[in-house]
Design a protein around this motif. Structure first.
Motif, PDB file in Angstrom:
ATOM      1  N   ASN A 149      91.155  39.065  70.767  1.00 13.11           N
ATOM      2  CA  ASN A 149      91.834  39.829  69.721  1.00 13.11           C
ATOM      3  C   ASN A 149      90.848  40.149  68.602  1.00 13.11           C
ATOM      4  O   ASN A 149      90.410  39.248  67.883  1.00 13.11           O
ATOM      5  CB  ASN A 149      93.017  39.029  69.168  1.00 13.11           C
ATOM      6  CG  ASN A 149      93.942  39.886  68.321  1.00 13.11           C
ATOM      7  OD1 ASN A 149      93.505  40.866  67.716  1.00 13.11           O
ATOM      8  ND2 ASN A 149      95.206  39.525  68.275  1.00 13.11           N
ATOM      9  N   PRO A 150      90.478  41.436  68.441  1.00 20.75           N
ATOM     10  CA  PRO A 150      89.506  41.787  67.386  1.00 20.75           C
ATOM     11  C   PRO A 150      90.018  41.500  65.981  1.00 20.75           C
ATOM     12  O   PRO A 150      89.234  41.472  65.029  1.00 20.75           O
ATOM     13  CB  PRO A 150      89.292  43.288  67.615  1.00 20.75           C
ATOM     14  CG  PRO A 150      90.493  43.752  68.375  1.00 20.75           C
ATOM     15  CD  PRO A 150      90.934  42.594  69.204  1.00 20.75           C
ATOM     16  N   TYR A 153      88.483  37.912  65.787  1.00 11.74           N
ATOM     17  CA  TYR A 153      87.078  37.661  66.102  1.00 11.74           C
ATOM     18  C   TYR A 153      86.425  38.944  66.587  1.00 11.74           C
ATOM     19  O   TYR A 153      86.961  39.623  67.466  1.00 11.74           O
ATOM     20  CB  TYR A 153      86.978  36.578  67.187  1.00 11.74           C
ATOM     21  CG  TYR A 153      85.575  36.134  67.515  1.00 11.74           C
ATOM     22  CD1 TYR A 153      84.837  35.365  66.620  1.00 11.74           C
ATOM     23  CD2 TYR A 153      84.982  36.488  68.731  1.00 11.74           C
ATOM     24  CE1 TYR A 153      83.553  34.938  66.926  1.00 11.74           C
ATOM     25  CE2 TYR A 153      83.694  36.069  69.041  1.00 11.74           C
ATOM     26  CZ  TYR A 153      82.980  35.295  68.136  1.00 11.74           C
ATOM     27  OH  TYR A 153      81.710  34.889  68.433  1.00 11.74           O
ATOM     28  N   ASP A 154      85.288  39.267  66.015  1.00  5.22           N
ATOM     29  CA  ASP A 154      84.562  40.482  66.386  1.00  5.22           C
ATOM     30  C   ASP A 154      83.616  40.162  67.542  1.00  5.22           C
ATOM     31  O   ASP A 154      82.446  39.851  67.352  1.00  5.22           O
ATOM     32  CB  ASP A 154      83.776  41.018  65.184  1.00  5.22           C
ATOM     33  CG  ASP A 154      83.197  42.408  65.433  1.00  5.22           C
ATOM     34  OD1 ASP A 154      83.146  42.833  66.615  1.00  5.22           O
ATOM     35  OD2 ASP A 154      82.790  43.071  64.464  1.00  5.22           O
ATOM     36  N   VAL A 155      84.149  40.228  68.762  1.00  2.00           N
ATOM     37  CA  VAL A 155      83.361  39.850  69.929  1.00  2.00           C
ATOM     38  C   VAL A 155      82.214  40.827  70.162  1.00  2.00           C
ATOM     39  O   VAL A 155      81.146  40.445  70.633  1.00  2.00           O
ATOM     40  CB  VAL A 155      84.271  39.746  71.182  1.00  2.00           C
ATOM     41  CG1 VAL A 155      84.914  41.080  71.514  1.00  2.00           C
ATOM     42  CG2 VAL A 155      83.495  39.210  72.379  1.00  2.00           C
ATOM     43  N   GLU A 156      82.413  42.093  69.813  1.00  5.39           N
ATOM     44  CA  GLU A 156      81.342  43.069  70.015  1.00  5.39           C
ATOM     45  C   GLU A 156      80.128  42.732  69.154  1.00  5.39           C
ATOM     46  O   GLU A 156      78.980  42.781  69.611  1.00  5.39           O
ATOM     47  CB  GLU A 156      81.838  44.481  69.709  1.00  5.39           C
ATOM     48  CG  GLU A 156      80.821  45.549  70.029  1.00  5.39           C
ATOM     49  CD  GLU A 156      81.458  46.843  70.491  1.00  5.39           C
ATOM     50  OE1 GLU A 156      80.689  47.748  70.828  1.00  5.39           O
ATOM     51  OE2 GLU A 156      82.693  46.936  70.527  1.00  5.39           O
ATOM     52  N   ALA A 184      91.987  43.391  72.952  1.00  2.00           N
ATOM     53  CA  ALA A 184      93.309  43.925  72.625  1.00  2.00           C
ATOM     54  C   ALA A 184      93.209  45.206  71.796  1.00  2.00           C
ATOM     55  O   ALA A 184      92.115  45.697  71.480  1.00  2.00           O
ATOM     56  CB  ALA A 184      94.115  42.859  71.889  1.00  2.00           C
ATOM     57  N   ALA A 185      94.367  45.767  71.441  1.00  2.00           N
ATOM     58  CA  ALA A 185      94.443  47.014  70.676  1.00  2.00           C
ATOM     59  C   ALA A 185      93.593  46.912  69.407  1.00  2.00           C
ATOM     60  O   ALA A 185      93.499  45.843  68.806  1.00  2.00           O
ATOM     61  CB  ALA A 185      95.900  47.306  70.334  1.00  2.00           C
ATOM     62  N   PRO A 186      92.921  48.000  69.039  1.00  2.00           N
ATOM     63  CA  PRO A 186      93.076  49.364  69.552  1.00  2.00           C
ATOM     64  C   PRO A 186      92.265  49.677  70.812  1.00  2.00           C
ATOM     65  O   PRO A 186      92.339  50.783  71.322  1.00  2.00           O
ATOM     66  CB  PRO A 186      92.575  50.219  68.392  1.00  2.00           C
ATOM     67  CG  PRO A 186      91.521  49.373  67.747  1.00  2.00           C
ATOM     68  CD  PRO A 186      92.018  47.955  67.860  1.00  2.00           C
TER      69      PRO A 186
END
Length: 268
Positions: A149-150, A153-156, A184-186
């Protein structure tokens, strides 16, 4: 001497349209076109378990090791590895293209393989795609679909900084398991293929709705494009939501393997 009709399953050759008619008449299956970037690529899958038994593509002849310019219409089929070895000595039959070369073969749809042989091998492939009752993946390796879920947490950004990151762990994940992160979204798509390299690391944190007791270290193996495994694609394979860790269904794994081979990657 009779004339050869390449569009008829009863002739000495069988083309793409003839194969589609045969598949619908014999197995009740129709082609599915799954990739925007490869509009001529189609898959045929068993209706009972969703597994692919045939893949049709147009591929540059040079990529197949063939002489001459232009593209070739090809058919990839599952095949018994023992039989595949001898078949590849025959005209018009090559190792599987973008598929597992031991378990798949490629047939040229240019008339070099007779229709009856194609019909036989198609039927064998359909049977092999049925699998065996109770068949399971080897112990010690599982494929997991895990949500990211961004909002939390900013996985990118994490993977941009390093290729091994720490992640909340399901208690059943083992070292060597493959992790597919669904963002997840967006975004709403599987973006990352990873491998669990260390598990059961004690870690206690409660932050809002997120609670962690154990974490694992996962290593990035491959990044997918957002449109390759988006939610619509997942729904076509029976995955309608990713709310927690779950096994990846076999039909979705077939598509993932195909995308990885297109990218020149080996699964896992």
């Amino acid at each position: 001497m009779g004339t050869r009709n390449p569009k008829s399953p009863r002739g000495n050759a069988l083309d793409r349209e003839g194969l589609f008619r045969l598949a619908e008449e014999q197995y009740g299956t129709r082609p599915e076109y799954l990739w925007r970037t490869s509009p001529h690529s189609a898959v045929l899958r068993r209706p009972d378990n969703g597994k692919w038994y045939a893949v049709l593509m147009k591929v540059a002849r040079e990529k197949l090791g063939l002489s001459g310019a232009g593209v070739a219409d090809i058919l990839d089929l599952k095949c018994d590895p023992v039989l595949a070895g001898s078949l590849r000595l025959e005209p018009g039959i090559l190792p599987g293209y973008h598929m597992h070369k031991g378990n798949w073969i490629t047939l040229l749809l240019d008339g070099s393989v007779e229709a009856e042989k194609i019909r036989f091998l198609l039927d064998q492939s359909y049977a092999l795609a049925g699998g065996k009752p109770g068949q399971r993946r080897p112990a010690g390796h599982r494929d997991w679909l895990i949500p990211a879920n961004p909002k939390y947490y900013d996985v990118e950004a994490a993977f941009a900084a390093q290729d091994i990151i720490r992640w909340k762990q399901s208690s059943r994940v083992a070292v060597g398991d493959t992790i597919y992160l669904y963002v997840a979204a967006p975004v709403s798509a599987i973006l990352y293929q990873c491998r669990a390299v260390e598990v059961d690391i004690p870690f206690r944190r409660i932050r809002g709705a997120v609670r962690m007791d154990h974490v694992m270290n996962i290593q990035l193996l491959h990044r997918f494009q957002p449109d390759q495994l988006n939610l619509n694609v997942l729904r076509s394979h029976g995955v309608y939501a990713v709310r927690g860790p779950r096994s990846v269904p076999e039909p979705l794994l077939e598509e993932i393997r195909f995308l990885l081979r297109q990218a020149g990657k080996e699964e896992g």
